[in-house]
Design an enzyme around this catalytic site. Sequence first.
Site, PDB file in Angstrom:
ATOM      1  N   CYS A 161      -8.617   9.125   3.649  1.00 24.24           N
ATOM      2  CA  CYS A 161      -8.707   7.745   4.132  1.00 24.24           C
ATOM      3  C   CYS A 161      -7.360   7.042   4.211  1.00 24.24           C
ATOM      4  O   CYS A 161      -7.284   5.885   4.629  1.00 24.24           O
ATOM      5  CB  CYS A 161      -9.661   6.952   3.251  1.00 24.24           C
ATOM      6  SG  CYS A 161     -11.302   7.693   3.166  1.00 24.24           S
ATOM      7  N   HIS A 302      -7.445  -2.279   0.465  1.00 23.00           N
ATOM      8  CA  HIS A 302      -8.228  -1.098   0.829  1.00 23.00           C
ATOM      9  C   HIS A 302      -9.707  -1.460   0.709  1.00 23.00           C
ATOM     10  O   HIS A 302     -10.490  -1.145   1.593  1.00 23.00           O
ATOM     11  CB  HIS A 302      -7.866   0.072  -0.090  1.00 23.00           C
ATOM     12  CG  HIS A 302      -8.498   1.358   0.302  1.00 23.00           C
ATOM     13  ND1 HIS A 302      -8.336   1.922   1.540  1.00 23.00           N
ATOM     14  CD2 HIS A 302      -9.297   2.217  -0.399  1.00 23.00           C
ATOM     15  CE1 HIS A 302      -9.008   3.064   1.605  1.00 23.00           C
ATOM     16  NE2 HIS A 302      -9.601   3.265   0.439  1.00 23.00           N
ATOM     17  N   GLU A 313      -8.337  -1.172  -7.615  1.00 23.82           N
ATOM     18  CA  GLU A 313      -7.345  -1.849  -6.774  1.00 23.82           C
ATOM     19  C   GLU A 313      -6.998  -3.227  -7.330  1.00 23.82           C
ATOM     20  O   GLU A 313      -5.826  -3.624  -7.321  1.00 23.82           O
ATOM     21  CB  GLU A 313      -7.856  -1.983  -5.337  1.00 23.82           C
ATOM     22  CG  GLU A 313      -6.817  -2.563  -4.397  1.00 23.82           C
ATOM     23  CD  GLU A 313      -7.217  -2.500  -2.934  1.00 23.82           C
ATOM     24  OE1 GLU A 313      -6.352  -2.744  -2.063  1.00 23.82           O
ATOM     25  OE2 GLU A 313      -8.399  -2.217  -2.643  1.00 23.82           O
ATOM     26  N   LYS A 334     -13.080  -4.185   5.760  1.00 20.57           N
ATOM     27  CA  LYS A 334     -14.146  -3.194   5.670  1.00 20.57           C
ATOM     28  C   LYS A 334     -15.504  -3.861   5.454  1.00 20.57           C
ATOM     29  O   LYS A 334     -16.544  -3.241   5.695  1.00 20.57           O
ATOM     30  CB  LYS A 334     -13.860  -2.206   4.527  1.00 20.57           C
ATOM     31  CG  LYS A 334     -12.728  -1.220   4.812  1.00 20.57           C
ATOM     32  CD  LYS A 334     -12.589  -0.207   3.685  1.00 20.57           C
ATOM     33  CE  LYS A 334     -11.481   0.804   3.944  1.00 20.57           C
ATOM     34  NZ  LYS A 334     -10.136   0.221   3.802  1.00 20.57           N
ATOM     35  N   HIS A 339     -15.922   1.506   6.602  1.00 26.20           N
ATOM     36  CA  HIS A 339     -14.752   2.311   6.257  1.00 26.20           C
ATOM     37  C   HIS A 339     -14.500   3.316   7.367  1.00 26.20           C
ATOM     38  O   HIS A 339     -15.281   4.256   7.550  1.00 26.20           O
ATOM     39  CB  HIS A 339     -14.995   3.022   4.933  1.00 26.20           C
ATOM     40  CG  HIS A 339     -13.770   3.626   4.326  1.00 26.20           C
ATOM     41  ND1 HIS A 339     -12.618   3.843   5.038  1.00 26.20           N
ATOM     42  CD2 HIS A 339     -13.510   4.067   3.061  1.00 26.20           C
ATOM     43  CE1 HIS A 339     -11.708   4.388   4.258  1.00 26.20           C
ATOM     44  NE2 HIS A 339     -12.221   4.530   3.046  1.00 26.20           N
ATOM     45  N   PHE A 398      -9.180  10.110  -0.829  1.00 20.68           N
ATOM     46  CA  PHE A 398      -9.593  11.197  -1.705  1.00 20.68           C
ATOM     47  C   PHE A 398      -8.410  12.148  -1.903  1.00 20.68           C
ATOM     48  O   PHE A 398      -7.653  12.430  -0.975  1.00 20.68           O
ATOM     49  CB  PHE A 398     -10.753  11.982  -1.094  1.00 20.68           C
ATOM     50  CG  PHE A 398     -12.086  11.285  -1.172  1.00 20.68           C
ATOM     51  CD1 PHE A 398     -12.267  10.114  -1.892  1.00 20.68           C
ATOM     52  CD2 PHE A 398     -13.192  11.819  -0.517  1.00 20.68           C
ATOM     53  CE1 PHE A 398     -13.499   9.487  -1.963  1.00 20.68           C
ATOM     54  CE2 PHE A 398     -14.432  11.208  -0.577  1.00 20.68           C
ATOM     55  CZ  PHE A 398     -14.591  10.038  -1.299  1.00 20.68           C
TER      56      PHE A 398
END
Length: 412
Positions: A161, A302, A313, A334, A339, A398
């Site tokens: 991502c 994010h 975060e 998002k 996402h 990831f």
Amino acid sequence: MRRIVVTGVGCVTPVGNDLETTWENLIKGVSGIDVIRSFDVSEFETKIGAEVKDFELDFIPPKEKRKMDSFVQFAIKATDEAIKDSGIDLEKENKEKIGVVIGAGIGGLRVIEQQHEILLKSGPRRVSPFLIPMLIPDMAAGQVAIQFGFSGLNFATVSACASGAHALGVALNMMKAGIVDVVIAGGTESCITPLGLAGFCSMKALSTRNEEPQKASRPFDKERDGFVMGEGAGIVILETLEHAKNRNADKIYCEFIGAGMSCDAYHMTAPDPDGIGASLSMKNALEDANISPEEVDYINAHGTSTPLNDKSETKGIKKVFGKRAYDIPVSSVKSMIGHLLGAAGAVEFITTCLTIKEGIIPPTINYEFPDPECDLNYVPNKSIKKEVNIAISNSFGFGGHNITLVLKKFEE
């Protein structure tokens, strides 16, 4: 030090197939999330997604489009818009000096599924000779170069991502080093497929708020239960300021001044619970840009709407900004577009460019129930007007990949 500016922007998102429509819907807080329509989701635990709607790539012949997975088509459409938006005259440019760096986290998952079914039903001789070139993640960069004739450096970044943001960060560093003066950079993804959805469902990573699709993505909200899969592309034209001035560029959105990277080195999918990797990414980015934490006016988060990411975060932001973290607007688009995986960082970079240029911060919608562990100013539910001189945009993936990009209002 060479100065790098953003001169053109193009995007394909779940809330619009162009920049103008996407930005208008984002600042209005419009959600692009709904029940998935492209295949039967009746047996899936999660039945919702943020799909691109009514997409057309009308300037590519149908025969050629059949050789392109949708993630490639999205990238070509966004690139075409970015080129037109920039006003750059490609006939006057040395295309050997124009680079292309486009990230994709997964690539052509749809064509893999389709051709595997053909293999099982009809045997190996019936598998398409275009299977491999259609599925590999670098084909977005390759096809963009083919369609527009760019013969300079060309490759893909693949970091889950964070892929789109890494493409931008790598492009920035190459331009600062003097390797190239113009780069087409960004990210693209299209993985809302049966296998893609099944895989994320099995991980328990997705929201199951199927009865309220538009309320499913709720970053930093206490009731968040997972992210929503999205798709799309974001592409920008990056130029050295000298190059942009020499061609009398129509507009400059902002200056791209820094990028910082790190790795959690913690877990395949879970973020470091203390936000150590996220904070290091932000610190590295500010150092690269020669900016102090006190100068940052906005953070494009994010913000995935997962219980672990949003908390991590938030902790990372507090480590970097201390008490001032509570004074900085933080928002996650998002909440509206889901996402976009490998395209997320690029589209969010674009929204940050627009935030700086227009002086409007898009909201985090669906923020209803405050989480004691996520207690910053997340610009809840409505956009706000605010002059933003310096902003950062976070992307995490990831594997523990982290990257933060730093943008600044352009001044001569």
